[in-house]
Design an enzyme around this catalytic site. Structure first.
Site, mmCIF file in Angstrom:
data_model
loop_
_atom_site.group_PDB
_atom_site.id
_atom_site.type_symbol
_atom_site.label_atom_id
_atom_site.label_comp_id
_atom_site.label_asym_id
_atom_site.label_seq_id
_atom_site.Cartn_x
_atom_site.Cartn_y
_atom_site.Cartn_z
ATOM 1 N N SER A 186 0.717 -1.294 0.110
ATOM 2 C CA SER A 186 0.342 0.289 -0.093
ATOM 3 C C SER A 186 1.183 1.424 0.135
ATOM 4 C CB SER A 186 -0.739 -0.364 0.528
ATOM 5 O OG SER A 186 -0.245 0.435 2.808
ATOM 6 N N MET A 187 -0.195 3.049 0.191
ATOM 7 C CA MET A 187 1.008 3.499 0.119
ATOM 8 C C MET A 187 1.403 3.890 1.221
ATOM 9 S SD MET A 187 -1.414 6.547 -2.034
ATOM 10 C CE MET A 187 -0.092 7.940 -1.852
ATOM 11 N N CYS A 220 -6.163 -1.151 7.459
ATOM 12 C CA CYS A 220 -5.745 -2.217 7.801
ATOM 13 C C CYS A 220 -7.299 -3.018 7.116
ATOM 14 C CB CYS A 220 -5.995 -3.209 9.020
ATOM 15 S SG CYS A 220 -7.461 -2.472 10.428
ATOM 16 N N CYS A 238 -1.336 0.783 9.831
ATOM 17 C CA CYS A 238 -2.904 1.389 9.881
ATOM 18 C C CYS A 238 -2.548 2.557 11.174
ATOM 19 C CB CYS A 238 -3.438 0.294 10.185
ATOM 20 S SG CYS A 238 -5.750 1.243 10.200
ATOM 21 N N GLY A 279 7.401 1.954 2.475
ATOM 22 C CA GLY A 279 8.021 1.903 2.201
ATOM 23 C C GLY A 279 8.762 1.376 0.944
ATOM 24 N N VAL A 314 -6.529 6.411 -11.149
ATOM 25 C CA VAL A 314 -5.222 7.470 -10.880
ATOM 26 C C VAL A 314 -5.113 8.720 -10.400
ATOM 27 C CG1 VAL A 314 -2.389 7.950 -12.115
ATOM 28 C CG2 VAL A 314 -3.553 5.952 -13.132
ATOM 29 N N THR A 372 9.417 2.695 -2.255
ATOM 30 C CA THR A 372 9.797 3.221 -2.715
ATOM 31 C C THR A 372 11.085 2.988 -2.191
ATOM 32 O OG1 THR A 372 8.485 4.881 -4.111
ATOM 33 C CG2 THR A 372 11.114 5.656 -4.458
ATOM 34 N N GLU A 405 7.006 3.072 -8.871
ATOM 35 C CA GLU A 405 5.363 3.654 -9.267
ATOM 36 C C GLU A 405 5.119 2.766 -10.776
ATOM 37 O OE1 GLU A 405 4.361 5.325 -7.478
ATOM 38 O OE2 GLU A 405 5.242 6.209 -6.287
ATOM 39 N N ALA A 406 5.300 1.403 -10.416
ATOM 40 C CA ALA A 406 5.000 0.618 -11.939
ATOM 41 C C ALA A 406 3.496 0.789 -12.133
ATOM 42 C CB ALA A 406 5.659 0.024 -11.611
#
Length: 194
Positions: free
Chosen positions: A22-23, A182, A150, A26, A170, A28, A94-95
């Site tokens: 998720s955003m 969560c 969370c 970690g 997007v 990146t 950011e695939a």
């Protein structure tokens, strides 16, 4: 086979590594860590990101903790094939924002003996597979799913909950637009009457 010997990669084994989650999990940060280690090892490294990702910087890959590494922004995945020459390791950040040809591109690179490391969101804000990520996870030699925390209960967060309105898949954003949740907390927000 001749191509591998001509490029000096006959001894190398190509691979595809995916770091997803998720955003704020970690992804990146982990991509940057692996690429820096490859550089320390003396390997030739090239990093690509989608040109639409200009949140922190136009050309740098930047983690939420503001660690950076120089990258080449590209409009589509085919450009990665054109620009990737004389490299041992390729990083792609950011695939999820790339087109559906990305799996084909990374397989071609790995088949040439290149180690490809990919970071991206596996799910969108509706918990649906995001862009080419499901296929990338399926063809990868290794997949590491990492978790955020969370923000409501402190459990592992799998989902990027969108805080602002909008139905498009997007939508670039940060903490003002998304929060990691969560399963239980996500369902509390998306199905409050259940």
């Amino acid at each position: 086979m001749n191509n591998l010997f001509e490029t000096g990669r006959a001894h190398q084994r190509g691979s595809i590594e995916v770091v997803c989650g998720s955003m704020f999990s970690g992804k990146t940060e982990e991509l940057i860590r692996r690429l820096r280690r490859a550089k320390i090892a003396g390997l030739r490294v090239e990093i690509f990101k989608p040109s639409i990702d200009t949140r922190y910087d136009d050309v740098q890959v930047v983690s939420h903790d503001h660690n950076t590494i120089l990258s080449t922004p590209v409009d589509n995945s085919s450009n990665i094939l054109l620009l990737a020459s004389e490299v041992d390791v390729i990083g792609i950040d950011e695939a999820q924002f790339f087109d559906e040809r990305l799996p084909e591109v990374v397989e071609a690179l790995a088949d040439q003996g290149i180690r490809v490391i990919i970071a991206g969101l596996d799910l969108d804000f509706k918990r649906k597979p995001f862009g080419p990520m499901a296929t990338l996870c399926a063809i990868a030699d290794s997949v590491d799913k990492i978790h955020a925390i969370c923000v409501e209960c402190g459990s592992w967060a799998n989902y990027s909950y969108r805080l602002v309105s909008g139905e498009q898949q997007v939508m670039l954003g940060e903490a003002a637009e998304y929060s990691p949740l969560c399963r239980t907390c996500y369902l509390k927000h998306t199905h409050p009457n259940d």
